[in-house]
Design an enzyme around this catalytic site. Structure first.
Site, mmCIF file in Angstrom:
data_model
loop_
_atom_site.group_PDB
_atom_site.id
_atom_site.type_symbol
_atom_site.label_atom_id
_atom_site.label_comp_id
_atom_site.label_asym_id
_atom_site.label_seq_id
_atom_site.Cartn_x
_atom_site.Cartn_y
_atom_site.Cartn_z
ATOM 1 N N LEU A 124 24.527 -29.492 27.993
ATOM 2 C CA LEU A 124 24.053 -28.339 28.747
ATOM 3 C C LEU A 124 22.853 -28.732 29.620
ATOM 4 C CD1 LEU A 124 23.851 -25.259 29.346
ATOM 5 C CD2 LEU A 124 22.507 -25.031 27.256
ATOM 6 N N GLU A 362 17.217 -26.893 21.548
ATOM 7 C CA GLU A 362 18.031 -25.681 21.389
ATOM 8 C C GLU A 362 17.175 -24.435 21.575
ATOM 9 O OE1 GLU A 362 21.109 -25.635 18.368
ATOM 10 O OE2 GLU A 362 21.011 -27.818 18.335
ATOM 11 N N GLY A 363 16.354 -24.484 22.584
ATOM 12 C CA GLY A 363 15.453 -23.368 22.875
ATOM 13 C C GLY A 363 14.099 -23.639 22.271
HETATM 14 C C1 LIG Z 1 15.865 -35.421 21.169
HETATM 15 C C2 LIG Z 1 16.471 -34.368 22.034
HETATM 16 C C3 LIG Z 1 17.808 -34.025 21.874
HETATM 17 C C4 LIG Z 1 18.417 -33.096 22.722
HETATM 18 N N1 LIG Z 1 19.764 -32.851 22.588
HETATM 19 C C5 LIG Z 1 20.382 -32.060 23.508
HETATM 20 C C6 LIG Z 1 21.798 -31.901 23.476
HETATM 21 O O1 LIG Z 1 22.502 -32.473 22.647
HETATM 22 N N2 LIG Z 1 22.372 -31.133 24.422
HETATM 23 C C7 LIG Z 1 21.633 -30.479 25.385
HETATM 24 O O2 LIG Z 1 22.226 -29.798 26.214
HETATM 25 N N3 LIG Z 1 20.282 -30.600 25.418
HETATM 26 C C8 LIG Z 1 19.647 -31.387 24.521
HETATM 27 N N4 LIG Z 1 18.262 -31.536 24.565
HETATM 28 C C9 LIG Z 1 17.508 -30.814 25.569
HETATM 29 C C10 LIG Z 1 16.647 -29.696 24.996
HETATM 30 O O3 LIG Z 1 17.440 -28.638 24.532
HETATM 31 C C11 LIG Z 1 15.651 -29.281 26.070
HETATM 32 O O4 LIG Z 1 14.715 -30.318 26.155
HETATM 33 C C12 LIG Z 1 14.972 -27.969 25.778
HETATM 34 O O5 LIG Z 1 15.866 -26.913 25.905
HETATM 35 C C13 LIG Z 1 13.775 -27.722 26.706
HETATM 36 O O6 LIG Z 1 14.089 -27.956 28.046
HETATM 37 P P1 LIG Z 1 13.155 -28.891 28.953
HETATM 38 O O7 LIG Z 1 12.964 -30.142 28.227
HETATM 39 O O8 LIG Z 1 13.739 -28.971 30.295
HETATM 40 O O9 LIG Z 1 11.775 -28.142 28.995
HETATM 41 P P2 LIG Z 1 11.304 -27.005 30.054
HETATM 42 O O10 LIG Z 1 12.337 -25.952 30.092
HETATM 43 O O11 LIG Z 1 10.912 -27.644 31.307
HETATM 44 O O12 LIG Z 1 10.040 -26.444 29.309
HETATM 45 C C14 LIG Z 1 8.704 -26.942 29.483
HETATM 46 C C15 LIG Z 1 7.754 -25.963 28.823
HETATM 47 O O13 LIG Z 1 7.796 -24.711 29.505
HETATM 48 C C16 LIG Z 1 8.071 -23.660 28.633
HETATM 49 N N5 LIG Z 1 8.859 -22.629 29.294
HETATM 50 C C17 LIG Z 1 9.967 -22.770 30.057
HETATM 51 N N6 LIG Z 1 10.410 -21.588 30.479
HETATM 52 C C18 LIG Z 1 9.555 -20.668 29.991
HETATM 53 C C19 LIG Z 1 9.459 -19.258 30.084
HETATM 54 N N7 LIG Z 1 10.365 -18.532 30.762
HETATM 55 N N8 LIG Z 1 8.439 -18.640 29.462
HETATM 56 C C20 LIG Z 1 7.546 -19.357 28.758
HETATM 57 N N9 LIG Z 1 7.576 -20.671 28.624
HETATM 58 C C21 LIG Z 1 8.570 -21.328 29.240
HETATM 59 C C22 LIG Z 1 8.850 -24.324 27.498
HETATM 60 O O14 LIG Z 1 8.797 -23.557 26.308
HETATM 61 C C23 LIG Z 1 8.119 -25.645 27.384
HETATM 62 O O15 LIG Z 1 6.958 -25.454 26.624
HETATM 63 C C24 LIG Z 1 17.650 -32.453 23.720
HETATM 64 C C25 LIG Z 1 16.301 -32.775 23.856
HETATM 65 C C26 LIG Z 1 15.700 -33.729 23.042
HETATM 66 C C27 LIG Z 1 14.264 -34.070 23.258
#
Ligand SMILES: Cc1cc2nc3c(=O)[nH]c(=O)nc-3n(C[C@H](O)[C@H](O)[C@H](O)COP(=O)(O)OP(=O)(O)OC[C@H]3O[C@@H](n4cnc5c(N)ncnc54)[C@H](O)[C@@H]3O)c2cc1C
Lengths: 384, 262
Positions: A124, A362-363
């Site tokens: 995703l 996952e959020g």
């Molecule tokens: C080890 C690992 C495994 C993973 N495995 C998968 C997988 O198998 N499949 C998959 O699809 N993804 C996977 N992910 C991705 C993971 O789900 C995302 O990293 C996560 O959803 C956060 O997205 P981002 O890293 O882009 O952070 P961002 O969305 O850029 O967030 C940055 C910061 O901003 C905050 N933020 C963002 N929007 C808002 C809002 N509206 N209000 C307040 N605060 C906000 C967030 O809480 C965070 O603190 C994985 C990540 C890691 C590190």
């Protein structure tokens, strides 16, 4: 209200406990360090038939409930959090096919996932679409009987090692979120490549690769649910996935607590076991109370799912609470160990590194709070 | 290949406590398991059938609860399980037990091999396997640590002795007893366990074995247990404490030097 497991459930959990004690726990430290996908653990989990717990028997599963699945996930994560993470990510490919797949898709893909013959992954997140999952930029443009995918996913757990992927792309970008569509992809499809593997704070042997689609042709029969319903597929998957994350955090926190209470009864300072000091006792009491609260929230969310009742808010609450509990408990467990806790001879420094992930994937915790608040405001009576 | 495995259900000794007053085992609430060496016996039989075809029949003489051990054997992959249970079997020593088991084997009919564990964890006599072979008048090879050859006429076994190994060949049918190092018993998966829960465990009693009652149970047992006691410990053991394994080893070496052992 019933808080006890049935005799059958207890028997089941005791098998799994025995398996975890013998086959997972003794190798958890080396699994954390090795930069090699833990295939031997995956194979053993498959031999124990644990990949198909909530899948009906006709598709190679055990035909049990999400509560049983949750408790098994807890035991696995307590023994080896990396194996728990492989398991959790694999399940993210399994649920959407279980919930939305056609009979043919289930026969072809679910059976392989449920028996552990193939590992699964869920794609995703993209470089520019994390918390804002609706903004995915991977496109899937219809061409004859196929869809042609272009784009890049990032961080995908089991990426490159898994054979079956559920991928979220946009089939009609002009329709925004209503164009989002879910697809089942197989490793080896032309135009489906894997990018770099992320170097992480913990879980060194877990693979988190980019999925790269370069004019990747996917037959229309691999659309999961309906075109344009991909966002629903993703959200339903994550709703259940949150219970999985929550229970993984409970298992990890429990392992850290167990290490702390054992150490407190052995370590002596000022001529006494440190467990005799009330400040250490306070740590132990706080840790255990928080873990128990998180565990009950999680079991209840799983139970609601099994009853066919709404569980979205409860799953988000469980994930939020337990991931913060795991962060607190693992950090406190290091504190109870003093300097030794900071060194890798003891497992608690690893637990502390492992715990951080639960607050992000996952959020994030912020997103869980949004989900909970949305639901609360939707359900709240309107003031006159 | 038709292979019979004779197993016993025993208390899980890792969880057993001893009543300090009577010196006997406290069995209440202690989980029961398949005697660990019998798991090696089952594993050996399953592997041979996987290679040569045939069936594995598991038998156990014991109280009705022993059915649980038989189901575990079914989960591991045994084809048939028979519980040999009757009130009149109670209190049997190794002679009476092996007699009853031999009657059960006769009722099963033709077979190629019998596997047993080298001894039971609770009684520790190591006599039931050999006794069974004697009652049946077939050769026996005890303490098997390896299976070197199996044809439809004979089997060749590597035996574990206190001072080395020995290769022994015997014609079939033959009885083998297994040691721990023979193999690594498989851990059955969930689905096999669920299926085994629903499978049939046959129940045979004294009548259907055609066993003579005076050779069964207490009546058929020339030996009886006079007293069970824990040996008194003369020297107190000492736990070596230390933060790391290396530290503990160094302390141990120092102590051995002090005692002039090294
Ligand atoms: C080890 C690992 C495994 C993973 N495995 C998968 C997988 O198998 N499949 C998959 O699809 N993804 C996977 N992910 C991705 C993971 O789900 C995302 O990293 C996560 O959803 C956060 O997205 P981002 O890293 O882009 O952070 P961002 O969305 O850029 O967030 C940055 C910061 O901003 C905050 N933020 C963002 N929007 C808002 C809002 N509206 N209000 C307040 N605060 C906000 C967030 O809480 C965070 O603190 C994985 C990540 C890691 C590190």
């Amino acid at each position: 209200m019933q808080f006890a497991f049935t005799e059958e459930q207890q028997e089941l959990f005791s098998y799994v406990q025995e398996f975890c004690d013998e086959k997972l726990k003794p190798f958890a430290a080396e699994t954390d360090k090795a930069h090699e996908y833990p295939w031997d653990k995956v194979k053993q989990v498959a031999e124990m038939d644990l990949f198909g717990i909530p899948v009906p028997e006709e598709y190679g599963g055990a035909g049990l409930g999400f509560l049983e699945w949750a408790v098994i996930g807890e035991l696995m994560s307590a023994a080896c959090t990396t194996t728990g993470a492989v398991y959790g990510a694999h399940m993210l490919a399994e649920y959407p096919i279980l919930f939305f797949g056609t009979h043919e898709q289930k026969e072809k893909y679910l059976t392989r996932l449920a028996t552990g013959e193939s590992i699964g992954g869920f794609g995703l997140t993209e470089p520019m679409a994390g918390s804002d999952a609706g903004s995915v930029r991977t496109t899937a443009i219809k061409d004859g009987d196929d869809y042609v995918l272009n784009g890049t996913k990032i961080f995908i757990t089991n990426g490159g090692d898994a054979e079956i992927y559920v991928v979220i792309a946009n089939a009609q970008p002009e329709r925004g979120m209503r164009g989002i569509t879910a697809f089942i992809l197989e490793k080896g499809m032309p135009g489906f490549e894997f990018g770099k593997n992320e170097e992480k704070m913990a879980y060194k042997s877990l693979s988190n690769r980019e999925l790269i689609f370069n004019d990747c042709r996917v037959p229309a029969e691999n659309v999961l649910h309906k075109p344009g319903r991909g966002f629903q597929v993703a959200m339903e998957t994550l709703r259940v996935g949150r219970i999985g994350m929550a229970i993984g955090a409970v298992g990890l926190a429990q392992a850290a607590f167990d290490a702390a209470i054992e150490y407190a009864q052995v370590r002596e300072q000022f001529g006494e076991k440190i467990a005799n000091f009330q400040l250490i006792q306070m740590h132990l009491a706080n840790m255990a109370t928080e873990i128990e609260a998180g565990r009950l929230l999680t079991y209840r969310a799983a139970w609601l799912k099994d009853q066919g009742l709404a569980f979205e808010k409860e799953a988000a609450m469980a994930k939020l609470k337990t991931s913060e509990v795991a962060a607190m408990v693992t950090s406190t467990a290091v504190q109870v160990h003093g300097g030794y806790g900071y060194c890798s001879e003891y497992p608690v420094e690893r637990y502390m590194r492992e715990a951080k992930l639960f607050e992000i994937v996952e959020g994030t915790s912020e997103i869980q709070r949004l989900v909970i608040a949305n639901q609360l405001l939707k359900d709240a009576p309107r003031p006159q | 290949m038709k292979i019979i495995v004779s197993i016993k259900q025993v208390p899980d000794t890792t969880e057993v406590k001893i009543n300090p007053e009577t010196g006997t085992l406290i069995r209440d609430g202690v989980p029961s398991i398949i005697n660990p060496f019998d798991e090696n016996a089952i594993e050996a039989a399953l592997q041979l059938v996987e290679q040569h075809g045939g069936e594995v029949i598991v038998i156990s003489m014991g109280p009705p609860q022993a059915e649980q051990a038989l189901r575990e054997a079914l989960a591991m992959g045994a084809d048939r399980a028979i519980l040999i249970s009757d009130r009149c079997f109670a209190g049997a020593d190794t002679l009476a037990t092996s007699y009853v088991l031999s009657q059960a084997v006769r009722r099963i009919g033709d077979f190629d091999l019998i596997f047993c564990g080298k001894q039971a964890f609770d009684g520790d006599t190591g006599q039931v396997g050999p006794g069974l072979a004697e009652h049946l008048g077939i050769p026996q090879i005890t303490y098997a640590i390896g299976i070197e050859e199996l044809t439809d006429k004979h089997i060749q076994i590597k035996r574990l002795l206190s001072d080395g190994f020995e290769s022994v060949r015997a014609p079939l049918p033959c009885l083998i007893t297994a040691v721990k190092q023979l193999n690594e018993p498989r851990m059955p998966g969930l689905k096999a366990r669920m299926k085994a829960k629903k499978s049939e465990v046959e129940a045979w009693n004294c009548d259907c074995l055609g066993a003579s009652q005076d050779r069964c149970g207490l009546d058929g047992s020339p030996t009886s247990v006079w007293k069970v006691f824990s040996p008194t410990r003369h020297v107190e053991g000492e736990m070596i404490e230390g933060e790391t394994t290396a530290q503990k080893i160094n302390t141990l070496i120092d102590k051995l030097r002090e005692a002039k052992v090294l």
